[in-house]
Design a protein around this motif. Sequence first.
Motif, PDB file in Angstrom:
ATOM      1  N   LYS A  13       0.834  -1.197   0.000  1.00  0.00           N
ATOM      2  CA  LYS A  13       0.000   0.000   0.000  1.00  0.00           C
ATOM      3  C   LYS A  13       0.875   1.256   0.000  1.00  0.00           C
ATOM      4  CE  LYS A  13      -4.187  -1.845   2.151  1.00  0.00           C
ATOM      5  NZ  LYS A  13      -5.135  -1.752   3.288  1.00  0.00           N
ATOM      6  N   HIS A  14       1.955   1.202   0.767  1.00  0.00           N
ATOM      7  CA  HIS A  14       2.893   2.329   0.756  1.00  0.00           C
ATOM      8  C   HIS A  14       3.515   2.486  -0.633  1.00  0.00           C
ATOM      9  CE1 HIS A  14       2.522   3.233   4.936  1.00  0.00           C
ATOM     10  NE2 HIS A  14       3.049   2.095   5.351  1.00  0.00           N
ATOM     11  N   GLU A  17       1.060   4.163  -2.830  1.00  0.00           N
ATOM     12  CA  GLU A  17       0.961   5.572  -2.444  1.00  0.00           C
ATOM     13  C   GLU A  17       2.144   6.362  -3.009  1.00  0.00           C
ATOM     14  OE1 GLU A  17       0.732   8.358   1.608  1.00  0.00           O
ATOM     15  OE2 GLU A  17       1.003   6.187   1.766  1.00  0.00           O
ATOM     16  N   ALA A  20       1.797   6.775  -6.796  1.00  0.00           N
ATOM     17  CA  ALA A  20       0.804   7.804  -7.124  1.00  0.00           C
ATOM     18  C   ALA A  20       1.369   9.202  -6.883  1.00  0.00           C
ATOM     19  CB  ALA A  20      -0.454   7.586  -6.287  1.00  0.00           C
ATOM     20  N   LEU A  21       2.116   9.361  -5.789  1.00  0.00           N
ATOM     21  CA  LEU A  21       2.717  10.658  -5.463  1.00  0.00           C
ATOM     22  C   LEU A  21       3.684  11.098  -6.562  1.00  0.00           C
ATOM     23  CD1 LEU A  21       3.344  12.975  -3.407  1.00  0.00           C
ATOM     24  CD2 LEU A  21       5.189  11.506  -2.539  1.00  0.00           C
ATOM     25  N   ILE A  58       7.106   7.987   3.216  1.00  0.00           N
ATOM     26  CA  ILE A  58       6.469   6.779   2.678  1.00  0.00           C
ATOM     27  C   ILE A  58       7.490   5.665   2.513  1.00  0.00           C
ATOM     28  CG2 ILE A  58       5.203   5.800   0.724  1.00  0.00           C
ATOM     29  CD1 ILE A  58       4.120   8.638   0.181  1.00  0.00           C
TER      30      ILE A  58
END
Length: 258
Positions: A13-14, A17, A20-21, A58
Motif C-alpha cells: 500500500k505504501h 501511495e 501515485a505521489l 512513505i
Amino acid sequence: MDSAILKIQRAEKHYAELSALLRKNRPFRYFVETNFKTGEKATFAKKDEEVANHAAIIIGDLIHNLRSSLDHTYWDCTEQFAKSDGEKRSIQFPITPTEKALKESVIPGLPSRVSESFALALEELQPYRYGGNRNLCLIHDLDVMDKHKLLIPTGNFTKITSAMIQKQVPDFPSGIVDCGFGNNYRDVGWRVQPMTWTQRRKAKIPASNVREKELDVPVETVLADVDSLRPALEVLQEMVEATKKAHYVLRDGAKLGA
C-alpha cells in the motif's frame, strides 16, 4: 491472517501511495532561466522539498514493514522452539556479514532445534552481505538508517543530453560531451543578446527581468544510498518481492520439518 503477510500488504500500500505521489508531483525538475536584461541564461535543477520529504516518509514506512515482515516470519517459524523468554525476545531474521558467519553463528543450532529443512531454507535465502542476497541486506540497513534520518530520494539527471535540451532551448551551447547534469545551483551558463527596455516591455517580461521555463526532460527519482541510476520504485519493488520470497521459502522449510 498471517501477520507477516499483513506487513507485506501494508508495504505494498505504501508502494502504491509512493507511485501515485511521483506520478502526480515531480520532486525533481529541470529548468532554463533567462535574464532578458543581461542576456545571461542557465540551466539548473529544482527540488520540491515538500514532495521529496513526503516521499521519504512513505519509503521509510515501506521499508520498516518489509523488515517487520521478515521478523514476523522468522518468529512464527522458530518461537515455539525458544527455551526462554529471553530467547524469544531476541528472535529476529538474521543478517550476517558473510556466508561463513551465517553457517557458524546461525545455522548450527537450527537443525536440532527447528528442522534440517528450515536450516536449508535459510541458507537458500543467503541473508549475508558479501555475495549474498543484496535486497534482504538493504531492507535491514535502510530500516536501521531510517531510525536516524529520512531516506530522502534524489534526482538522477544523467539521462539529459545537450541535444535533448537544444530541442527546447535552441541557443543552448553545442559541443558539450561527456558531461553530467545534476542537483547544482547552475549546470550550464551562457550568454545571448540582451533585450532593450522597449523590447522587454513589449514582450511583457516581469519586473525582475528573469523568467524560468521548465524543460521536458527525463529526471528519475532514485535512492542514492542504494542505486543512483535505477528508479526508486524499481528498486523498492525488488525489495518487496525479495520479502515475499523469503516468507514463503521459510514457511515451506518449516512445514517440511514439522
